[in-house]
Design a protein around this motif. Structure first.
Motif, mmCIF file in Angstrom:
data_model
loop_
_atom_site.group_PDB
_atom_site.id
_atom_site.type_symbol
_atom_site.label_atom_id
_atom_site.label_comp_id
_atom_site.label_asym_id
_atom_site.label_seq_id
_atom_site.Cartn_x
_atom_site.Cartn_y
_atom_site.Cartn_z
ATOM 1 N N LEU A 3 0.636 -1.049 0.217
ATOM 2 C CA LEU A 3 -0.214 -0.051 -0.128
ATOM 3 C C LEU A 3 0.879 1.042 -0.038
ATOM 4 C CD1 LEU A 3 -2.428 -1.284 2.591
ATOM 5 C CD2 LEU A 3 -3.104 -0.926 0.252
ATOM 6 N N ARG A 4 0.482 2.307 -0.935
ATOM 7 C CA ARG A 4 1.330 3.442 -0.931
ATOM 8 C C ARG A 4 0.441 4.615 -0.220
ATOM 9 N NH1 ARG A 4 6.324 1.822 -2.173
ATOM 10 N NH2 ARG A 4 6.178 0.153 -3.683
ATOM 11 N N THR A 5 1.181 5.498 0.011
ATOM 12 C CA THR A 5 0.670 6.778 0.792
ATOM 13 C C THR A 5 -0.058 7.720 -0.108
ATOM 14 O OG1 THR A 5 2.712 7.855 0.596
ATOM 15 C CG2 THR A 5 2.138 7.109 2.918
ATOM 16 N N GLU A 6 0.347 7.849 -1.357
ATOM 17 C CA GLU A 6 0.137 8.562 -2.548
ATOM 18 C C GLU A 6 -0.116 7.457 -3.677
ATOM 19 O OE1 GLU A 6 1.378 12.749 -2.835
ATOM 20 O OE2 GLU A 6 3.044 11.725 -1.820
ATOM 21 N N LYS A 54 -4.027 -4.633 7.091
ATOM 22 C CA LYS A 54 -2.757 -4.036 7.934
ATOM 23 C C LYS A 54 -2.852 -2.454 7.328
ATOM 24 C CE LYS A 54 -0.472 -8.495 7.440
ATOM 25 N NZ LYS A 54 0.552 -9.313 6.886
ATOM 26 N N GLY A 55 -3.554 -1.730 6.915
ATOM 27 C CA GLY A 55 -3.667 -0.553 6.861
ATOM 28 C C GLY A 55 -4.718 0.247 5.480
ATOM 29 N N THR A 56 -4.610 1.193 5.231
ATOM 30 C CA THR A 56 -5.100 2.056 4.236
ATOM 31 C C THR A 56 -4.015 2.672 3.497
ATOM 32 O OG1 THR A 56 -7.104 2.531 5.554
ATOM 33 C CG2 THR A 56 -6.804 3.575 3.675
ATOM 34 N N GLY A 57 -4.214 2.632 1.939
ATOM 35 C CA GLY A 57 -3.297 2.957 1.077
ATOM 36 C C GLY A 57 -3.873 2.820 -0.445
ATOM 37 N N TRP A 58 -2.867 3.521 -1.274
ATOM 38 C CA TRP A 58 -3.271 3.441 -2.799
ATOM 39 C C TRP A 58 -2.379 2.231 -3.091
ATOM 40 C CZ3 TRP A 58 -6.539 6.745 -5.034
ATOM 41 C CH2 TRP A 58 -6.670 7.735 -4.404
ATOM 42 N N VAL A 59 -2.997 1.316 -4.301
ATOM 43 C CA VAL A 59 -2.379 0.387 -4.943
ATOM 44 C C VAL A 59 -2.987 0.209 -6.491
ATOM 45 C CG1 VAL A 59 -4.490 -1.089 -4.342
ATOM 46 C CG2 VAL A 59 -2.385 -2.081 -4.824
#
Length: 172
Positions: A37-40, A73-78
């Motif tokens: 997962l990426r922050t942006e 395991k978290g939130t983010g960009w994919v």
């Protein structure tokens, strides 16, 4: 005619991009592979977590070829192609037939067409031929001379690729 077909296909491929900002909140998906997962929504953005193949994901937002998802395991960009949209199926009887029909059976590789991804089964079933839209796309057709004039105005340079041959009707 060949240039006209290329123009129509190019214009048709823009439709998903134009609809990209539409909200997809509340939709679920399944991870097709282990991914970060990426922050942006950028390949070089910092990691904000990860998920494992088969994990259930909540799709929060879509931006271009990226999805913002909530995983265990978290939130983010994919990247869009890392997620199969829709709820995970527990029955494998139909899945085997669908996998064979889509070319996915036994390959271990994801086969997809980005232009179709993101359309629901209902959207595809409700689709209707629209002659007006086809004519609109055809109106964007340019001649080879018009293309060269455009390239010259933008100071674009011709690049020859030795492994590509000009097709009939195309000029070098």
């Amino acid at each position: 005619m060949r240039l006209k077909l290329k123009t129509i296909l190019f214009a048709a491929s823009l439709i998903p991009i134009l609809h990209a900002p539409m909200a997809v909140g509340g939709e679920t998906g399944t991870a097709l592979k282990n991914d970060t997962l990426r922050t942006e929504p950028f390949a070089d953005a910092k990691s904000s977590g990860s998920f494992t193949r088969g994990d259930s994901l909540e799709i929060l937002k879509k931006q271009g070829a990226w999805l913002q998802v909530k995983a265990k395991k978290g939130t983010g960009w994919v990247r869009l192609l890392s997620v199969k949209r829709g709820a995970a199926s527990t029955g494998n009887q139909a899945a085997g037939v669908l996998a064979a029909a889509s070319g996915r059976a036994g390959t271990g590789q994801v086969v997809s067409t980005t232009g179709v991804r993101g359309l629901s089964e209902e959207d595809l079933k409700a689709a209707k031929f629209n002659e007006t839209e086809v004519k609109t796309l055809e109106s964007y057709t340019l001649s080879a001379d018009q293309g060269r004039q455009f390239a010259n105005a933008g100071e674009l340079k011709t690049i020859a690729f030795s492994n590509l041959k000009a097709s009939k009707g195309d000029s070098k």
